[in-house]
Design a protein around this motif. Structure first.
Motif, PDB file in Angstrom:
ATOM      1  N   ILE A   1       0.822  -1.220   0.000  1.00 47.22           N
ATOM      2  CA  ILE A   1       0.000   0.000   0.000  1.00 47.22           C
ATOM      3  C   ILE A   1       0.852   1.265   0.000  1.00 47.22           C
ATOM      4  CG2 ILE A   1      -1.999  -1.096   1.092  1.00 47.22           C
ATOM      5  CD1 ILE A   1      -1.155   0.405   3.691  1.00 47.22           C
ATOM      6  N   THR A   2       2.110   1.101  -0.350  1.00 46.79           N
ATOM      7  CA  THR A   2       3.026   2.247  -0.319  1.00 46.79           C
ATOM      8  C   THR A   2       4.231   1.939  -1.176  1.00 46.79           C
ATOM      9  OG1 THR A   2       4.270   3.688   1.193  1.00 46.79           O
ATOM     10  CG2 THR A   2       4.311   1.352   1.669  1.00 46.79           C
ATOM     11  N   ASP A   3       5.105   2.939  -1.362  1.00 47.75           N
ATOM     12  CA  ASP A   3       6.442   2.644  -1.876  1.00 47.75           C
ATOM     13  C   ASP A   3       7.394   2.919  -0.716  1.00 47.75           C
ATOM     14  OD1 ASP A   3       9.054   2.907  -2.988  1.00 47.75           O
ATOM     15  OD2 ASP A   3       8.089   2.865  -4.951  1.00 47.75           O
ATOM     16  N   PRO A   4       7.848   1.867  -0.039  1.00 47.44           N
ATOM     17  CA  PRO A   4       8.582   2.101   1.219  1.00 47.44           C
ATOM     18  C   PRO A   4       9.918   2.804   1.012  1.00 47.44           C
ATOM     19  CG  PRO A   4       8.677  -0.228   0.611  1.00 47.44           C
ATOM     20  CD  PRO A   4       7.752   0.436  -0.373  1.00 47.44           C
ATOM     21  N   VAL A   5      10.507   2.676  -0.180  1.00 47.83           N
ATOM     22  CA  VAL A   5      11.813   3.304  -0.424  1.00 47.83           C
ATOM     23  C   VAL A   5      11.656   4.819  -0.614  1.00 47.83           C
ATOM     24  CG1 VAL A   5      13.791   3.344  -2.010  1.00 47.83           C
ATOM     25  CG2 VAL A   5      12.748   1.156  -1.381  1.00 47.83           C
TER      26      VAL A   5
ATOM     27  N   ARG B   1      12.672  -5.796  -5.338  1.00 43.73           N
ATOM     28  CA  ARG B   1      12.157  -5.851  -6.719  1.00 43.73           C
ATOM     29  C   ARG B   1      11.955  -4.405  -7.186  1.00 43.73           C
ATOM     30  NH1 ARG B   1       8.254  -7.404  -3.671  1.00 43.73           N
ATOM     31  NH2 ARG B   1       6.619  -8.211  -5.012  1.00 43.73           N
ATOM     32  N   PHE B   2      12.496  -4.112  -8.348  1.00 38.08           N
ATOM     33  CA  PHE B   2      12.313  -2.780  -8.934  1.00 38.08           C
ATOM     34  C   PHE B   2      11.208  -2.859  -9.961  1.00 38.08           C
ATOM     35  CE2 PHE B   2      16.347  -2.444  -6.940  1.00 38.08           C
ATOM     36  CZ  PHE B   2      16.433  -1.116  -6.547  1.00 38.08           C
ATOM     37  N   SER B   3      10.292  -1.919  -9.867  1.00 34.75           N
ATOM     38  CA  SER B   3       9.209  -1.848 -10.834  1.00 34.75           C
ATOM     39  C   SER B   3       9.722  -1.006 -12.000  1.00 34.75           C
ATOM     40  CB  SER B   3       8.014  -1.185 -10.154  1.00 34.75           C
ATOM     41  OG  SER B   3       7.059  -0.854 -11.110  1.00 34.75           O
ATOM     42  N   ILE B   4       9.734  -1.600 -13.184  1.00 31.75           N
ATOM     43  CA  ILE B   4      10.297  -0.881 -14.335  1.00 31.75           C
ATOM     44  C   ILE B   4       9.311  -0.911 -15.504  1.00 31.75           C
ATOM     45  CG2 ILE B   4      12.756  -1.148 -13.834  1.00 31.75           C
ATOM     46  CD1 ILE B   4      12.709  -3.592 -15.677  1.00 31.75           C
ATOM     47  N   ASN B   5       9.572  -0.036 -16.446  1.00 31.85           N
ATOM     48  CA  ASN B   5       8.722   0.000 -17.634  1.00 31.85           C
ATOM     49  C   ASN B   5       9.472   0.724 -18.747  1.00 31.85           C
ATOM     50  OD1 ASN B   5       6.360  -0.345 -19.224  1.00 31.85           O
ATOM     51  ND2 ASN B   5       5.145  -0.226 -17.357  1.00 31.85           N
TER      52      ASN B   5
ATOM     53  N   ARG C   1      16.290   4.125 -11.846  1.00 35.16           N
ATOM     54  CA  ARG C   1      15.885   2.818 -11.294  1.00 35.16           C
ATOM     55  C   ARG C   1      16.937   1.750 -11.607  1.00 35.16           C
ATOM     56  NH1 ARG C   1       9.437   2.712 -12.837  1.00 35.16           N
ATOM     57  NH2 ARG C   1       9.240   4.980 -12.725  1.00 35.16           N
ATOM     58  N   LEU C   2      17.468   1.802 -12.847  1.00 34.59           N
ATOM     59  CA  LEU C   2      18.494   0.821 -13.205  1.00 34.59           C
ATOM     60  C   LEU C   2      19.723   0.987 -12.326  1.00 34.59           C
ATOM     61  CD1 LEU C   2      18.607   0.412 -17.079  1.00 34.59           C
ATOM     62  CD2 LEU C   2      17.244  -0.761 -15.382  1.00 34.59           C
ATOM     63  N   GLU C   3      20.071   2.228 -12.063  1.00 33.06           N
ATOM     64  CA  GLU C   3      21.241   2.483 -11.219  1.00 33.06           C
ATOM     65  C   GLU C   3      20.959   2.001  -9.786  1.00 33.06           C
ATOM     66  OE1 GLU C   3      24.130   2.943 -11.895  1.00 33.06           O
ATOM     67  OE2 GLU C   3      25.040   3.681 -10.049  1.00 33.06           O
ATOM     68  N   GLY C   4      19.759   2.230  -9.302  1.00 37.41           N
ATOM     69  CA  GLY C   4      19.372   1.725  -7.977  1.00 37.41           C
ATOM     70  C   GLY C   4      19.478   0.207  -7.944  1.00 37.41           C
ATOM     71  N   ALA C   5      18.999  -0.440  -8.999  1.00 37.46           N
ATOM     72  CA  ALA C   5      19.034  -1.910  -9.055  1.00 37.46           C
ATOM     73  C   ALA C   5      20.480  -2.401  -9.119  1.00 37.46           C
ATOM     74  CB  ALA C   5      18.264  -2.392 -10.282  1.00 37.46           C
TER      75      ALA C   5
ATOM     76  N   LYS D   1       9.775   1.991  -7.045  1.00 37.92           N
ATOM     77  CA  LYS D   1      10.080   2.721  -8.274  1.00 37.92           C
ATOM     78  C   LYS D   1      11.101   3.825  -7.970  1.00 37.92           C
ATOM     79  CE  LYS D   1       5.786   2.489 -10.995  1.00 37.92           C
ATOM     80  NZ  LYS D   1       4.964   1.478 -10.367  1.00 37.92           N
ATOM     81  N   TYR D   2      11.756   3.731  -6.820  1.00 39.22           N
ATOM     82  CA  TYR D   2      12.666   4.808  -6.395  1.00 39.22           C
ATOM     83  C   TYR D   2      14.097   4.279  -6.220  1.00 39.22           C
ATOM     84  CZ  TYR D   2       8.585   7.716  -5.939  1.00 39.22           C
ATOM     85  OH  TYR D   2       7.454   8.439  -6.235  1.00 39.22           O
ATOM     86  N   ASP D   3      15.048   5.217  -6.161  1.00 41.89           N
ATOM     87  CA  ASP D   3      16.459   4.821  -6.146  1.00 41.89           C
ATOM     88  C   ASP D   3      17.185   5.200  -4.863  1.00 41.89           C
ATOM     89  OD1 ASP D   3      16.497   7.557  -6.365  1.00 41.89           O
ATOM     90  OD2 ASP D   3      17.927   7.638  -8.012  1.00 41.89           O
ATOM     91  N   ASN D   4      16.419   5.527  -3.840  1.00 44.86           N
ATOM     92  CA  ASN D   4      17.000   5.995  -2.585  1.00 44.86           C
ATOM     93  C   ASN D   4      17.510   4.802  -1.763  1.00 44.86           C
ATOM     94  OD1 ASN D   4      17.417   7.393  -0.173  1.00 44.86           O
ATOM     95  ND2 ASN D   4      15.248   7.338   0.410  1.00 44.86           N
ATOM     96  N   VAL D   5      18.544   4.121  -2.272  1.00 44.10           N
ATOM     97  CA  VAL D   5      18.926   2.839  -1.684  1.00 44.10           C
ATOM     98  C   VAL D   5      20.274   2.869  -0.959  1.00 44.10           C
ATOM     99  CG1 VAL D   5      17.595   1.510  -3.380  1.00 44.10           C
ATOM    100  CG2 VAL D   5      19.988   2.029  -3.859  1.00 44.10           C
ATOM    101  N   ASP D   6      20.947   4.016  -0.961  1.00 41.97           N
ATOM    102  CA  ASP D   6      22.317   4.025  -0.436  1.00 41.97           C
ATOM    103  C   ASP D   6      22.412   3.539   1.014  1.00 41.97           C
ATOM    104  OD1 ASP D   6      23.027   4.879  -2.884  1.00 41.97           O
ATOM    105  OD2 ASP D   6      23.738   6.870  -2.299  1.00 41.97           O
ATOM    106  N   SER D   7      21.398   3.840   1.817  1.00 39.86           N
ATOM    107  CA  SER D   7      21.494   3.448   3.231  1.00 39.86           C
ATOM    108  C   SER D   7      21.376   1.929   3.416  1.00 39.86           C
ATOM    109  CB  SER D   7      20.414   4.161   4.056  1.00 39.86           C
ATOM    110  OG  SER D   7      19.139   3.767   3.617  1.00 39.86           O
TER     111      SER D   7
END
Ligand code: SF4
Length: 336
Positions: free
Chosen positions: A137-141, A189-193, A211-215, A170-176
């Motif tokens: 129900i959200t995008d936690p990232v 899982r990254f949602s891509i299109n 998104r690709l860079e986040g993945a 769908k976000y790239d805020n993954v550094d932490s």
């Protein structure tokens, strides 16, 4: 992508008992976000478009008192929430119909209590492994920078023998998340299109490249990895665009040899969703023409409009073929 900062924050006074709540309040004050201490969120736009836009800039910081989690088949055993709604404005979003006219974001701060509810569900399911979906129900990232709660959850699952966490974004805020212990117990899982779908319909989310860079970062940190290609749409040049998507993905993940899963979902809409989408996005270019679709009975007791059999079979065969040709380590989980 620039991190989301709300235009206004409503604060449930109960959050001040929690250190995450106190930190978040200080953080918001630092950013000069107007703060209202109240458990009642007021959004007074004059039109549905205005209400939607304002809601997507409003957060309500509160606590999550849910003790019994809802099942989340087939993606996981249960779903839980660190937040609800998200800063994105995806025109087709399936949450359009479930989060009311004013889908402001709730951000939960009582992380220890939330994790202890997860622990109870795991204990009740021993000796089996229990999986938990965090992105229903959200995008936690997208909201992670406000609380750090997803990072805490990954570390909690790393220590848990029988619990597994699933994240979708769908976000790239993954550094932490890159230098923490995850023990392979969290799957991203990254949602891509295609660029066409992202640029036209997924406003306020990361670009394809981001998104690709986040993945790629998540892959190099050794996390189990997957992609959701959704919603798959048929439009002029769709085949060329989905081919480019798969090729770019492969180029970005060349050194990742572990299994990569793919979930494939064709575009669909219900009558209620169509009505709501047209009030929020009156100029939408989404294909919502029922005459070009067929009806399928959905698990939530509603008919949905999906592509006719012939088109959906062509789509399925084409995308699965692309994945098989490019990813020896690819595994298709489902097409729906
Ligand atoms: S990012 Fe996900 S949850 Fe947010 S609007 Fe888009 S589809 Fe919906």
């Amino acid at each position: 992508m620039k991190l989301f900062i709300p235009d206004i924050a409503y604060i449930d006074p109960r959050i001040l008992k929690y250190h995450v709540g106190k930190n978040l309040l200080a953080h918001l004050e630092n950013y000069n976000v107007p703060i209202i201490k109240s458990r009642k969120v007021i959004i007074d736009g004059k039109t549905p478009v205005e209400n939607y836009a304002k809601a997507k800039k409003t957060i309500y910081v509160t606590i999550n008192g849910q003790k019994k989690l809802r099942p989340c088949k087939p993606s996981a055993d249960y779903q839980f929430s660190l937040s609800s709604s998200c800063p994105g404005h995806c025109e087709y979003c399936y949450l359009q119909t479930t989060q009311g006219e004013k889908p402001f974001m709730k951000v939960f701060v009582n992380i220890d209590e939330i994790l202890s509810v997860l622990k109870n569900h795991m204990d009740n399911n021993l000796p089996n492994i229990t999986t938990f979906e965090s992105g229903s129900i959200t995008d936690p990232v997208a909201l992670e920078h406000l609380t750090g709660n997803l990072k805490r959850s990954i570390e909690f699952f790393a220590e848990s023998e029988k619990g597994r966490l699933r994240i979708i974004t769908k976000y790239d805020n993954v550094d932490s998340f890159l230098n923490i212990k995850h023990n392979n117990h969290t799957k991203f899982r990254f949602s891509i299109n295609t660029k066409y779908v992202i640029n036209k319909f997924e406003h306020g989310t990361c670009t394809f490249e981001e998104r690709l860079e986040g993945a790629r970062k998540i892959a190099s940190a050794g996390y189990p990895l997957g992609f959701i290609i959704a919603p798959i749409m048929i439009y002029d040049n769709w085949k060329k665009d989905y081919k480019e998507l798969v090729h770019k993905l492969k180029a970005h993940l060349d050194n990742y040899n572990d299994k990569i899963t793919f979930e494939l979902i064709q575009h669909r809409f219900t009558a209620t969703a169509k009505e709501l989408i047209l009030t929020r996005f009156p100029n939408t270019e989404l294909d919502l023409n029922e005459e070009k679709r067929m009806l399928k009975w959905g698990p939530y007791g509603k008919f949905k409009h999906v592509y006719p059999k012939e088109e959906s079979s062509e789509m399925k065969e084409y995308i699965i073929g692309l994945i098989k040709d490019n990813f020896e380590n690819g595994e298709i989980e489902y097409f729906t």
